[in-house]
Enzyme design. Sequence first.
Site, PDB file in Angstrom:
ATOM      1  N   HIS A   1       9.792 -13.850   2.742  1.00 44.54           N
ATOM      2  CA  HIS A   1      10.905 -13.279   1.998  1.00 44.54           C
ATOM      3  C   HIS A   1      11.372 -11.989   2.663  1.00 44.54           C
ATOM      4  O   HIS A   1      10.698 -11.446   3.543  1.00 44.54           O
ATOM      5  CB  HIS A   1      10.516 -13.016   0.531  1.00 44.54           C
ATOM      6  CG  HIS A   1       9.451 -11.991   0.345  1.00 44.54           C
ATOM      7  ND1 HIS A   1       8.144 -12.306   0.066  1.00 44.54           N
ATOM      8  CD2 HIS A   1       9.485 -10.637   0.424  1.00 44.54           C
ATOM      9  CE1 HIS A   1       7.429 -11.203  -0.025  1.00 44.54           C
ATOM     10  NE2 HIS A   1       8.216 -10.161   0.193  1.00 44.54           N
TER      11      HIS A   1
HETATM   12  P1  TYD Z   1       4.742 -12.617  -3.787  1.00 46.08           P
HETATM   13  O1  TYD Z   1       5.776 -11.552  -3.587  1.00 46.08           O
HETATM   14  O2  TYD Z   1       5.179 -14.038  -3.747  1.00 46.08           O
HETATM   15  O3  TYD Z   1       3.559 -12.403  -2.728  1.00 46.08           O
HETATM   16  P2  TYD Z   1       3.650 -12.439  -1.125  1.00 46.08           P
HETATM   17  O4  TYD Z   1       4.668 -11.419  -0.722  1.00 46.08           O
HETATM   18  O5  TYD Z   1       2.302 -12.052  -0.637  1.00 46.08           O
HETATM   19  O6  TYD Z   1       4.022 -13.812  -0.713  1.00 46.08           O
HETATM   20  O7  TYD Z   1       4.003 -12.321  -5.152  1.00 46.08           O
HETATM   21  C1  TYD Z   1       3.052 -13.201  -5.716  1.00 46.08           C
HETATM   22  C2  TYD Z   1       3.132 -13.105  -7.232  1.00 46.08           C
HETATM   23  O8  TYD Z   1       2.772 -11.813  -7.686  1.00 46.08           O
HETATM   24  C3  TYD Z   1       4.528 -13.384  -7.757  1.00 46.08           C
HETATM   25  O9  TYD Z   1       4.379 -14.188  -8.928  1.00 46.08           O
HETATM   26  C4  TYD Z   1       5.056 -12.043  -8.159  1.00 46.08           C
HETATM   27  C5  TYD Z   1       3.815 -11.244  -8.473  1.00 46.08           C
HETATM   28  N1  TYD Z   1       3.942  -9.808  -8.111  1.00 46.08           N
HETATM   29  C6  TYD Z   1       3.906  -8.841  -9.108  1.00 46.08           C
HETATM   30  O10 TYD Z   1       3.801  -9.130 -10.305  1.00 46.08           O
HETATM   31  N2  TYD Z   1       3.990  -7.531  -8.753  1.00 46.08           N
HETATM   32  C7  TYD Z   1       4.098  -7.153  -7.459  1.00 46.08           C
HETATM   33  O11 TYD Z   1       4.170  -5.928  -7.174  1.00 46.08           O
HETATM   34  C8  TYD Z   1       4.141  -8.155  -6.436  1.00 46.08           C
HETATM   35  C9  TYD Z   1       4.266  -7.806  -4.989  1.00 46.08           C
HETATM   36  C10 TYD Z   1       4.050  -9.481  -6.819  1.00 46.08           C
END
Ligand code: TYD
Length: 142
Positions: A50
């Site tokens: 992303h």
């Molecule tokens: P995600 O951004 O998809 O992780 P990565 O960047 O490692 O792929 O986040 C995973 C899950 O965690 C998603 O359901 C959103 C949640 N999340 C939060 O609740 N707070 C946060 O600060 C972050 C980064 C993610």
Amino acid sequence: MINCKKVIFKEITDNRGKMIPIEYPKQLEFPLKRIYYIYDVDKGIRRGYHSHNDLEQILIAVHGKVKVLIKTPFEEEIIELTNPNEGLYIGPMIWREMFDFEDGAVLLVLANHEYDENDYIRDYNDYEKKAKQYFKESSEEK
Ligand code: TYD
């Protein structure tokens, strides 16, 4: 690479070990609103996929090694974070993927905003369109 840079934090070393303080504005260029850390990532797993519209972050492998692909429509680079004193600053409109987490690796992320799903761009084609526009506008502003 545009909107990204390596930052090196100063270690405080004595005979008890090492520590690194990170304080705004001394070592951090943005006021901190959020931290999170990613760990227990199995081999072969790749996360991220992303970009963010506005968010600024610093990624630090506080334990173990982690690779990070940073990418725009025009260039890409793989940075390996190998030491707790190295940070990777990632600004707006950069596609990122984190992978090759070493066993036991912990990736600490510092961010300048609270979690906001509306700031994410999770579709690469959508990202490419928005990023081309964003970087065109930011080069025209210069
Ligand atoms: P995600 O951004 O998809 O992780 P990565 O960047 O490692 O792929 O986040 C995973 C899950 O965690 C998603 O359901 C959103 C949640 N999340 C939060 O609740 N707070 C946060 O600060 C972050 C980064 C993610």
